[in-house]
Write an enzyme that holds these catalytic residues in place. Structure first.
Site, PDB file in Angstrom:
ATOM      1  N   ARG A  46       0.827  -1.217   0.000  1.00 19.87           N
ATOM      2  CA  ARG A  46       0.000   0.000   0.000  1.00 19.87           C
ATOM      3  C   ARG A  46       0.857   1.261   0.000  1.00 19.87           C
ATOM      4  NH1 ARG A  46      -4.645  -1.760   3.213  1.00 19.87           N
ATOM      5  NH2 ARG A  46      -3.529  -1.276   5.082  1.00 19.87           N
ATOM      6  N   ARG A  52      -3.121   6.681   1.432  1.00 22.15           N
ATOM      7  CA  ARG A  52      -3.614   7.891   2.078  1.00 22.15           C
ATOM      8  C   ARG A  52      -2.639   8.556   3.041  1.00 22.15           C
ATOM      9  NH1 ARG A  52      -9.399   5.764   4.066  1.00 22.15           N
ATOM     10  NH2 ARG A  52      -8.185   3.853   4.268  1.00 22.15           N
ATOM     11  N   ARG A  77      -6.508  11.755  -5.364  1.00 24.98           N
ATOM     12  CA  ARG A  77      -7.767  11.053  -5.105  1.00 24.98           C
ATOM     13  C   ARG A  77      -8.935  12.056  -5.056  1.00 24.98           C
ATOM     14  NH1 ARG A  77      -9.573   6.401  -0.779  1.00 24.98           N
ATOM     15  NH2 ARG A  77     -11.724   7.034  -0.677  1.00 24.98           N
ATOM     16  N   ASP A 111      -7.135  -2.257  -7.100  1.00 28.48           N
ATOM     17  CA  ASP A 111      -7.790  -2.836  -5.932  1.00 28.48           C
ATOM     18  C   ASP A 111      -7.981  -4.319  -6.184  1.00 28.48           C
ATOM     19  OD1 ASP A 111     -10.490  -3.513  -4.264  1.00 28.48           O
ATOM     20  OD2 ASP A 111      -9.382  -1.866  -3.360  1.00 28.48           O
ATOM     21  N   TYR A 128     -15.397 -11.697  -0.043  1.00 28.81           N
ATOM     22  CA  TYR A 128     -16.101 -10.451  -0.366  1.00 28.81           C
ATOM     23  C   TYR A 128     -17.339 -10.726  -1.220  1.00 28.81           C
ATOM     24  CZ  TYR A 128     -12.358  -7.360   1.324  1.00 28.81           C
ATOM     25  OH  TYR A 128     -11.472  -6.675   2.095  1.00 28.81           O
TER      26      TYR A 128
END
Length: 354
Positions: A28, A32, A41, A78, A155
Site C-alpha cells: 500500500r 492515504r 484522489r 484494488d 467479499y
C-alpha cells in the site's frame, strides 16, 4: 518498451541471486498517508474513478517512488476489480470500505458466475500497467497483483468486509460444492488477469490472500491453497527472455509456510507474527521471503524504526533471498518521514549482510 531495468535488485532478490543490499517496497505504498495521493484522489472524485483512470493510476503509482528510493513499484489498483468485472457491482460506501450491490446468495447466482472478458472488462487495469511501465522507464520493476480466490470469494459472498466470515464459512461447510464453484471460476479469472498484467508489462506478480489466515488448517488446505497453486501453475513464467517471479502472501499463514513454499511460487510473503529467521530455516532453500516488519513500527520514531529493521535483517541473516516489506499494508496514519526513515534504514543497515 524498455526491457532493461536500471535497478533490478528486487527481481534478483526474488530469484535468490546475489544483491548488494536488501531491496524493499511497502504494501500500500501509494496510499492515504501521502498528501500527494490524497490530492490526486480528491481530483478523481472517488476511489473507483482513481482505479479506473490509467492516467491517475499511473500518477499515484509513481508518487511514492518520487518521494522514497524504493526498489519496486506496484500497480495502483484494488483486489476487488475481478469480482466487479464479474458483475457484482462494486461500490465504496463513505467510511465503510468496499461493498457489492449483488453479492452471491443463491445457487443460481453462483452457477451463473463466469470468468469475465479480461481484455474488455479489465482493460483499464492492463492499460494502467502499460502506462506505468512506460512512465517508469526502467527505474525499478513493476509488480502486478490480484486477490486470492478465497479472499475474493469472502467479499463476493459476504458482500463486503467481515468480522466473523459467517456467511462465507457457513456456505463452505454446508455447501462445499458451491464454494468450490466460486473458487474455481475465480481462480481461472485471476490466472487470466495476472497473465494479462504480465503481457502488459508487469515484471513480477503477487497474490494477496488477505483472509486465508481466518481458515482452519483443514479448510485452508482445501479452500485457499489449492486454488493459489492452480494460479501459480497457470502463470506466464517468462517474458521476452526474462523470468517473471511470483509472490504468494497469506496474512496469518505463518503456520503453513512449508505448504505455501511447495506450490511453485518464487517467494512467500510473511506477516509480522512470524520470525523471518525461522521461516528461512524452513523454506529458504526453496523460495525467497518477503516481509515482515510490523507496520505499527512506523508510528514510532526513526531510532525505534532502525532498531526494529536491524532485528528483521539480523534474523534473516547473511545472503540474498530477502525482500524487505511490512507485514501488511502501511497505515493511512503513518508519518511519511517515518516511511523515509524505514527505507533509509533498510538500505543502510542491510549492506553488511550481503
Amino acid at each position: 518498451m524498455n526491457f532493461k531495468v536500471k535497478n533490478d535488485t528486487f527481481l534478483r532478490a526474488l530469484l535468490r541471486q546475489p544483491t548488494e543490499y536488501t531491496p524493499l517496497w511497502m504494501m500500500r505504498q501509494a496510499g492515504r498517508y501521502l498528501p500527494e495521493y490524497c490530492a490526486t484522489r480528491k481530483r478523481a472524485g472517488s476511489f473507483l474513478n482513481l482505479c479506473k483512470s490509467p492516467d491517475m493510476a499511473t500518477e499515484v503509482t509513481l508518487q511514492p517512488l518520487d518521494r522514497f528510493p524504493l526498489d519496486a513499484a506496484i500497480l495502483f489498483s484494488d483486489i476487488l476489480t475481478v469480482p466487479d468485472a464479474m458483475g457484482l457491482g462494486l461500490y465504496f460506501a463513505e467510511g465503510e470500505g468496499p461493498k457489492f450491490e449483488r453479492p452471491l446468495k443463491t445457487e443460481a447466482e453462483i452457477k451463473a458466475l463466469r470468468v469475465p472478458d479480461i481484455g474488455t472488462e479489465l482493460k483499464y487495469v492492463t492499460d494502467a500497467v502499460s502506462q506505468i511501465r512506460k512512465a517508469l522507464d526502467g527505474r525499478v520493476p513493476l509488480i502486478g497483483f490480484s486477490g486470492s480466490p478465497w479472499t475474493l470469494g469472502c467479499y463476493m459472498v459476504e458482500g463486503g468486509g467481515s468480522d466473523d466470515y459467517a456467511k462465507v464459512k457457513s456456505m463452505m461447510y454446508k455447501e462445499p460444492a458451491l464454494m468450490h464453484h466460486i473458487l474455481g471460476v475465480t481462480a481461472e479469472a485471476v490466472t487470466q488477469y495476472l497473465n494479462a498484467q504480465i503481457e502488459a508489462g508487469a515484471q513480477a506478480v503477487m497474490i494477496f490472500d488477505s483472509w486465508g489466515g481466518t481458515l482452519s488448517h483443514y479448510a485452508y488446505h482445501e479452500f485457499s491453497l489449492p486454488y493459489m497453486q492452480r494460479i501459480v501453475d497457470g502463470l506466464i513464467k517468462e517474458k521476452d527472455g526474462v523470468k517473471i517471479p511470483s509472490i504468494v502472501f497469506t496474512k496469518g499463514g505463518g503456520l503453513w509456510i512449508e505448504n505455501i513454499a511447495d506450490i511453485g511460487c518464487d517467494a512467500v510473503g510473511l506477516d509480522w507474527t512470524m520470525d523471518i529467521g525461522i521461516a528461512r530455516q524452513k523454506v529458504g532453500h526453496k523460495v525467497a521471503l518477503q516481509g515482515n516488519i510490523d507496520p505499527a513500527v512506523l508510528f514510532s520514531n526513526p531510532q525505534a524504526i532502525e532498531r526494529e529493521v536491524e532485528k528483521v535483517l539480523a534474523s534473516y541473516g547473511y545472503g540474498s533471498g530477502h525482500v524487505f516489506n511490512l507485514g501488511h499494508g502501511i497505515s493511512q496514519f503513518t508519518d511519511p518521514e517515518n516511511a523515509a526513515a524505514l527505507v533509509r534504514a533498510v538500505h543502510e543497515l542491510s549492506r553488511k549482510y550481503h
